[in-house]
Design an enzyme around this catalytic site. Structure first.
Site, PDB file in Angstrom:
ATOM      1  N   SER A   1       0.864  -1.015   0.157  1.00 38.55           N
ATOM      2  CA  SER A   1       0.097  -0.042   0.092  1.00 38.55           C
ATOM      3  C   SER A   1       0.963   1.157   0.026  1.00 38.55           C
ATOM      4  O   SER A   1       2.013   1.326   0.395  1.00 38.55           O
ATOM      5  CB  SER A   1      -0.846   0.017   1.286  1.00 38.55           C
ATOM      6  OG  SER A   1      -1.592  -1.082   1.323  1.00 38.55           O
TER       7      SER A   1
HETATM    8  N1  SAH Z   1      -0.185  -5.260   4.047  1.00 38.70           N
HETATM    9  C1  SAH Z   1       0.439  -5.523   2.949  1.00 38.70           C
HETATM   10  C2  SAH Z   1      -0.512  -4.923   1.720  1.00 38.70           C
HETATM   11  C3  SAH Z   1      -1.377  -6.197   1.623  1.00 38.70           C
HETATM   12  S1  SAH Z   1      -1.888  -6.392  -0.296  1.00 38.70           S
HETATM   13  C4  SAH Z   1       1.926  -4.859   2.812  1.00 38.70           C
HETATM   14  O1  SAH Z   1       2.185  -4.252   3.674  1.00 38.70           O
HETATM   15  O2  SAH Z   1       2.443  -5.258   1.925  1.00 38.70           O
HETATM   16  C5  SAH Z   1      -3.207  -7.344   0.223  1.00 38.70           C
HETATM   17  C6  SAH Z   1      -2.725  -8.795   0.585  1.00 38.70           C
HETATM   18  O3  SAH Z   1      -3.983  -9.580   1.162  1.00 38.70           O
HETATM   19  C7  SAH Z   1      -2.366  -9.817  -0.694  1.00 38.70           C
HETATM   20  O4  SAH Z   1      -0.912 -10.047  -0.333  1.00 38.70           O
HETATM   21  C8  SAH Z   1      -3.549 -10.608  -0.764  1.00 38.70           C
HETATM   22  O5  SAH Z   1      -2.817 -11.918  -1.239  1.00 38.70           O
HETATM   23  C9  SAH Z   1      -3.961 -10.975   0.577  1.00 38.70           C
HETATM   24  N2  SAH Z   1      -5.152 -11.489   0.860  1.00 38.70           N
HETATM   25  C10 SAH Z   1      -6.146 -11.453   0.243  1.00 38.70           C
HETATM   26  N3  SAH Z   1      -7.302 -12.020   0.488  1.00 38.70           N
HETATM   27  C11 SAH Z   1      -6.908 -12.833   1.648  1.00 38.70           C
HETATM   28  C12 SAH Z   1      -7.309 -13.469   2.696  1.00 38.70           C
HETATM   29  N4  SAH Z   1      -8.467 -13.931   2.645  1.00 38.70           N
HETATM   30  N5  SAH Z   1      -6.596 -13.920   3.623  1.00 38.70           N
HETATM   31  C13 SAH Z   1      -5.347 -13.198   3.888  1.00 38.70           C
HETATM   32  N6  SAH Z   1      -4.885 -12.505   3.021  1.00 38.70           N
HETATM   33  C14 SAH Z   1      -5.451 -12.303   1.834  1.00 38.70           C
END
Ligand code: SAH
Length: 249
Positions: A97
């Site tokens: 993000s």
């Molecule tokens: N917090 C992260 C950015 C996240 S992007 C950082 O600091 O880099 C969103 C993430 O959520 C992705 O990696 C995606 O694979 C994950 N995601 C999507 N659905 C999910 C679920 N049901 N449970 C866990 N992770 C999930």
């Protein structure tokens, strides 16, 4: 002026000028402000112009953003862009993000050192590292195994012993360590998952993007007894929350 001093001056000048260049000056001790650490001036600029200028002035939060080396959490080809005001690709169609959004979500949770925090969507591990700087116990869940394992390896390498990573579907939260003082969700479901509500402590806070693909609102929830008080905050754009087969929630 002796030769070595001249070299130091030129190096410092270069650090000041190379905001968007992949120039690692060798010293990686980010918490030591007396020596030029890796990308420290870029981080300072990021904090000043992207975070503090937009009203987030909490010293503990700001210090965490100065300490965590964001460039370690992005793929090599994006290192020169690691401190820019935008999200970046991290592979598997996912993104790290925008720094301001990470700061905003961290700030509104009003975290204390003793808090136990659950993150859903580990991604690169950057948000988890920021949480790890601020709280004693951080639990983070990632649904894509390759991303989760990579983040876990990096967090271990950087010494975040207080951050535990699990591969799985974060819709279900992480029951084993519940209840949590705070929950932060960094992927967007169309509704607030019931298990995450249940795993929130009395007085606990949750920040979560809720909505359809690419049209969501950040919602701040607080548990008061059996009720959840809800405040809609910012319009945002997160990747959708999906289950292990890729189906959206
Ligand atoms: N917090 C992260 C950015 C996240 S992007 C950082 O600091 O880099 C969103 C993430 O959520 C992705 O990696 C995606 O694979 C994950 N995601 C999507 N659905 C999910 C679920 N049901 N449970 C866990 N992770 C999930």
């Amino acid at each position: 002026m002796s030769k070595p001093k001249t070299v130091v001056c030129i190096c410092q000048l270069l650090i000041g000028l190379t905001i968007h260049m992949g120039c690692n000056m060798g010293n990686t001790n980010a918490s030591d402000n007396t020596t030029p650490s890796s990308y420290f001036s870029e981080r300072k600029r990021m904090v000043e112009y992207q975070i503090r200028a937009r009203g987030i002035d909490d010293k503990k939060v700001v210090d965490a953003f100065l300490r965590v080396e964001r460039h370690r959490f992005v793929p090599d080809r994006y290192i020169p862009h690691a401190y820019e005001d935008r999200p970046l690709p991290i592979g598997e169609g996912q993104t790290i993000s925008q720094p301001y959004i990470v700061a905003y979500m961290t700030h509104v949770l009003s975290l204390s050192r003793s808090d136990k925090v659950l993150e859903i969507g580990t991604g690169s591990g950057y948000q988890a590292a920021i949480l790890g700087e601020l709280c004693d116990h951080v639990f983070t869940v990632e649904v894509i195994p390759s991303l989760g394992r990579k983040a876990e390896g990096l967090l271990n390498e950087l010494g975040y012993e207080n951050v535990k990573v699990k591969i799985g579907d974060g819709y279900e939260g992480w029951e084993e360590y519940a209840p949590y003082d705070a929950v932060i969700v960094t992927c967007a479901p169309t509704h607030v998952p019931e298990p995450l509500k249940k795993q929130l402590k009395e007085g606990g806070r949750m920040i979560i993007p809720v909505g359809e693909a690419y049209d969501q609102t950040l919602v701040l929830l607080r548990r008061i007894g059996d009720r959840l008080k809800e405040e809609r905050r910012l319009p945002v754009r997160f990747v959708p929350m999906v289950n292990e087969t890729g189906k959206t929630y």
